[in-house]
Design an enzyme around this catalytic site. Sequence first.
Site, PDB file in Angstrom:
ATOM      1  N   ILE A 126       0.818  -1.209   0.000  1.00 48.43           N
ATOM      2  CA  ILE A 126       0.000   0.000   0.000  1.00 48.43           C
ATOM      3  C   ILE A 126       0.857   1.266   0.000  1.00 48.43           C
ATOM      4  CG2 ILE A 126      -1.807   1.262   1.257  1.00 48.43           C
ATOM      5  CD1 ILE A 126      -2.680  -1.472  -0.035  1.00 48.43           C
ATOM      6  N   LYS A 127       0.525   2.145  -0.949  1.00 54.01           N
ATOM      7  CA  LYS A 127       1.269   3.409  -1.046  1.00 54.01           C
ATOM      8  C   LYS A 127       0.585   4.493  -0.225  1.00 54.01           C
ATOM      9  CE  LYS A 127       3.479   4.341  -5.263  1.00 54.01           C
ATOM     10  NZ  LYS A 127       3.341   4.676  -6.687  1.00 54.01           N
ATOM     11  N   LEU A 128       1.375   5.084   0.652  1.00 53.53           N
ATOM     12  CA  LEU A 128       0.895   6.206   1.476  1.00 53.53           C
ATOM     13  C   LEU A 128       1.833   7.381   1.226  1.00 53.53           C
ATOM     14  CD1 LEU A 128       0.519   4.323   4.902  1.00 53.53           C
ATOM     15  CD2 LEU A 128      -1.359   5.021   3.401  1.00 53.53           C
TER      16      LEU A 128
END
Length: 286
Positions: A111-113
């Site tokens: 997951i990209k944050l």
Amino acid sequence: MKKLNISSKIFVDGGDPKETREAKELLGFVHGQTTNPTLISQNPIVRERMERGEKFSKREAYHFYQEVVREIAKIISGPISVEVYADRDTKAQKMIEEAKEMVKWIPNACIKLPITKEGLKAANLAVKENIPLNMTLCFSQEQAAAVYAATKGAENPVFISPFVGRLDDRGENGMNLVENILRMYRNGDGHVNVLTASVRNLNHLLFALSLSCPLITVPFRVIKEWAEKDFILPDENFNYQPQNLKPIPYQEISLDKDWKSYNIYHQLTEIGIEKFVLDWQSMIKS
Ligand code: E4P
């Protein structure tokens, strides 16, 4: 097919499974993939639909993103980065809720944050939930130190994506940032892996390879150019010569501080968030 003697893992940077398939045919492997809202909005199916004047409902847009990611997961088994929606006002809790949904899309989701105050808060919570992370829109060494500190103890490897091309675009030597983060992380425990991103040309790729950067995400057109050059590799005489780019000096930054105490502001992170939001919303019916 040429056997590539490299230590770096090569990811495809894109939002079109056809490119992933072709990249795999050219390279003989693909170790992972990165996507983002802009890349999804550039997918040929989205473009055709937009040309016909047909936009997506919010639900359809997420469904489409999920379908793209599932298609890519049929081609590769390595980590596939999927980016949460984050605008200036999105709170960590909202990012976490979305991350928990997205991580169920495929077994290999990462997951990209964004590296903002709320993004780091979300990252700090996500590692406790064992959500694999790719911390994106990195433009400074201090941001990288904050990511390290906020994700300490993570059981899954955490990725950090310094955006080389976007620093180059404003006259700064983006590859210096990659070098600096790699050097700073040598003082750490190895839980954060550097993923060179925003690669715009073969020179970026070759320099990242010469640095043995653990991960490099490469747009398909650069992979094609690399294939046309018979997968040339940097030798010991490889000399990266950025044209008129201002060097980014190394800073002595401790990795041991409280993650909230680092100065993580960078203008390009703010601009990057706005651009992702605009591109994503351009697909969606108002
Ligand atoms: C990948 O994770 C990044 O989102 C991507 O490399 C950004 O590239 P760009 O700066 O060319 O948009």
